[in-house]
Design an enzyme around this catalytic site. Structure first.
Site, short mmCIF file in Angstrom:
data_model
loop_
_atom_site.label_atom_id
_atom_site.label_comp_id
_atom_site.label_asym_id
_atom_site.label_seq_id
_atom_site.Cartn_x
_atom_site.Cartn_y
_atom_site.Cartn_z
N ASN A 86 0.66 -1.19 -0.02
CA ASN A 86 0.07 0.04 0.28
C ASN A 86 0.83 1.46 0.03
O ASN A 86 1.91 1.39 0.44
CB ASN A 86 -0.89 -0.10 1.39
CG ASN A 86 -0.36 0.63 2.38
OD1 ASN A 86 -0.30 1.97 2.43
ND2 ASN A 86 0.22 -0.11 3.18
N GLY A 89 -0.73 7.25 1.64
CA GLY A 89 -0.17 8.38 1.79
C GLY A 89 -0.97 9.25 2.96
O GLY A 89 -0.90 10.41 2.93
N LEU A 90 -1.33 8.27 4.20
CA LEU A 90 -1.51 9.19 5.25
C LEU A 90 -2.73 9.91 5.10
O LEU A 90 -3.12 10.97 5.57
CB LEU A 90 -0.56 10.02 5.73
CG LEU A 90 0.43 9.45 6.89
CD1 LEU A 90 1.80 10.19 7.08
CD2 LEU A 90 -0.21 8.95 8.11
N CYS A 145 5.93 5.16 9.21
CA CYS A 145 5.31 4.92 7.94
C CYS A 145 6.33 4.90 6.73
O CYS A 145 7.40 5.89 6.82
CB CYS A 145 4.33 6.35 7.38
SG CYS A 145 3.71 6.07 5.87
O1 RRO Z 1 -1.16 5.68 4.99
C1 RRO Z 1 -0.35 5.11 4.66
O2 RRO Z 1 0.15 4.97 3.47
C2 RRO Z 1 0.42 4.04 5.36
C3 RRO Z 1 1.00 4.45 6.84
BR1 RRO Z 1 0.51 6.09 7.62
C4 RRO Z 1 1.70 3.67 7.31
O3 RRO Z 1 2.16 3.87 8.71
N1 RRO Z 1 2.12 2.50 7.08
C5 RRO Z 1 1.68 2.27 5.69
O4 RRO Z 1 1.85 1.15 5.20
N2 RRO Z 1 0.82 2.81 5.08
#
Ligand code: RRO
Length: 320
Positions: A86, A89-90, A145
Site C-alpha cells: 500500500n 499516503g496518510l 510510515c
Molecule cells: O497511510 C499510509 O500510506 C501508510 C501508513 Br500512515 C503507515 O504507517 N504504513 C503504511 O504502510 N501505509
C-alpha cells in the site's frame, strides 16, 4: 536469572483464576492480546465499535495528523498472493475533525489507542494532546510510515529524532505512549534502546516494509507513489525476528505486528517476546471473525500446554 527477573518486571504475576488471555501492556488492561492494527478500519466510531464487538482486545486508529490530508491518488493498493503493498499516503481528516470520532467512543469497552504522526516533535505532541483531550486511552506514535516524506520512517529511523518526538509527547500527555517502529534500519536494537531511554511505555514492531511492483505490460510501476509498504504473510518472519531482537534489547513491553493470519502466528510472536499482537492485513481476506478465532486458538494452546496465562509464554523462546 537476569532474564527471568526482566520477564517478571514486564509482566506482573497474576492469580491463576484470572482470565488466561488477559494482558497488561503499557498500563492498558486488555481482555485478550489481540489489537486492531493502525490503518485497517480504524477511521470512524461506527467501524471501531464493530471491531470491538468482534472481540478485539484494543483498537489502534488510522494515523492522524494536525491537518487534513487527501493521501496519494490511485492506485494505492496492490493485492498479492502473500500480502498487500500500500501507499495510501496518510489520508486522514486531521485531528480537529477526528476528535469528534474519538469523543463518540467514550463508552468503548476496550482501550482506544490513537495513532499519531507529525512533521516535527512539536506537531506529534500537539496531535497527541488533542487526541488525549478527546478521550484516547493511549497514543501510538507512527515513527515508521515507509513512504511519506518528512514523517514516519524519516523521523523514526533516526534515534535522536525519535527520542525528541517521544520526549516531547511524554512531556505533554499523561497517557501511555507507544512507539511504532520500522524494520528498515541497520541497528534495530540500538533504536529500541533509544526509544526506551526516551521514556516510551511500549514498542510496536513493525510497520510495513518498503516495496514496489511493476506492471510488465505497461512497463510502469503500479502504485502512483511508486514505492509503498508491504504487509501480510510475506513480512511475518521479518517481524518475528524484529520482536525477538527488541526483546533482547529492552525491558518495556513489545506489541508484535506483521503478517499474523492465525493463532499460530500470534503464539509465535508472543514466544518471540510480544506481550500483545496487532491484526491488520488478514482482515481484508478473512473479515472480523479472525479476532475470535485467534483468541480461541491462543486459549486452546495455553490449555493444551498447561500454561495459566499468556504472560507465562511471553518471550519463552529466549529461555529455550
Ligand atoms: O497511510 C499510509 O500510506 C501508510 C501508513 Br500512515 C503507515 O504507517 N504504513 C503504511 O504502510 N501505509
Amino acid at each position: 536469572m537476569e532474564k527471568l527477573l526482566q520477564h517478571k518486571k514486564r509482566d506482573e504475576m497474576q492469580s491463576p483464576n484470572q482470565n488466561p488471555l488477559m494482558v497488561e501492556v503499557a498500563g492498558l488492561k486488555l481482555k485478550n492480546p489481540t489489537i486492531l492494527a493502525s490503518g485497517i478500519l480504524g477511521t470512524t466510531s461506527e467501524i471501531i465499535e464493530k471491531v470491538a464487538k468482534a472481540g478485539a482486545g484494543a483498537i489502534v486508529t488510522k494515523s492522524v495528523g494536525l491537518k487534513p490530508r487527501r493521501g496519494y491518488s490511485n492506485p494505492t493498493l496492490i493485492q498479492l498472493d502473500y500480502g498487500i503493498i500500500n501507499a495510501m499516503g496518510l489520508p486522514n481528516p486531521g485531528i480537529h475533525q477526528f476528535k469528534k470520532e474519538i469523543e463518540k467512543l467514550r463508552d468503548l469497552p476496550i482501550p482506544l489507542i490513537v495513532s499519531v504522526y507529525g512533521f516535527s516533535p512539536q506537531e506529534y505532541a500537539e496531535v497527541a494532546e488533542e487526541a488525549v483531550e478527546a478521550g484516547a486511552d493511549a497514543v501510538e506514535l507512527n515513527l515508521s510510515c515507509p513512504h511519506v516524506g518528512g514523517t514516519g520512517t524519516e523521523i523514526g529511523s533516526n534515534p535522536k529524532l525519535a527520542m525528541k518526538v517521544i520526549r516531547e509527547v511524554k512531556g505533554r500527555i499523561k497517557k501511555p505512549v507507544i512507539a511504532k517502529i520500522t524494520a528498515n534500519v541497520a541497528d534495530l536494537k540500538g533504536l529500541a534502546r533509544s526509544i526506551e531511554e526516551a521514556g516510551a511505555d511500549a514498542i510496536t514492531a513493525i510497520n510495513t516494509i518498503r516495496a514496489m511492483a511493476i506492471d510488465i505490460e505497461t512497463t510502469h510501476p503500479i502504485l502512483s507513489n511508486i514505492i509503498g509498504g508491504l504487509s501480510g504473510p510475506a513480512v511475518k518472519p521479518i517481524a518475528v525476528r524484529c520482536v525477538y531482537e527488541i526483546y533482547e534489547a529492552v525491558d518495556i513491553p513489545i506489541i508484535g505486528c506483521g503478517g499474523i493470519i492465525d493463532w499460530r502466528d500470534a503464539v509465535e510472536f508472543i514466544l518471540a517476546g510480544a506481550s500483545a499482537i496487532q491484526i491488520g492485513t488478514v482482515i481484508a481476506y478473512r473479515g472480523l471473525s479472525v479476532f475470535t478465532s485467534i483468541k480461541n486458538g491462543i486459549f486452546s494452546y495455553l490449555k493444551r500446554k498447561g500454561y495459566k496465562s499468556v504472560k507465562d509464554i511471553v518471550g519463552l523462546s529466549h529461555r529455550a
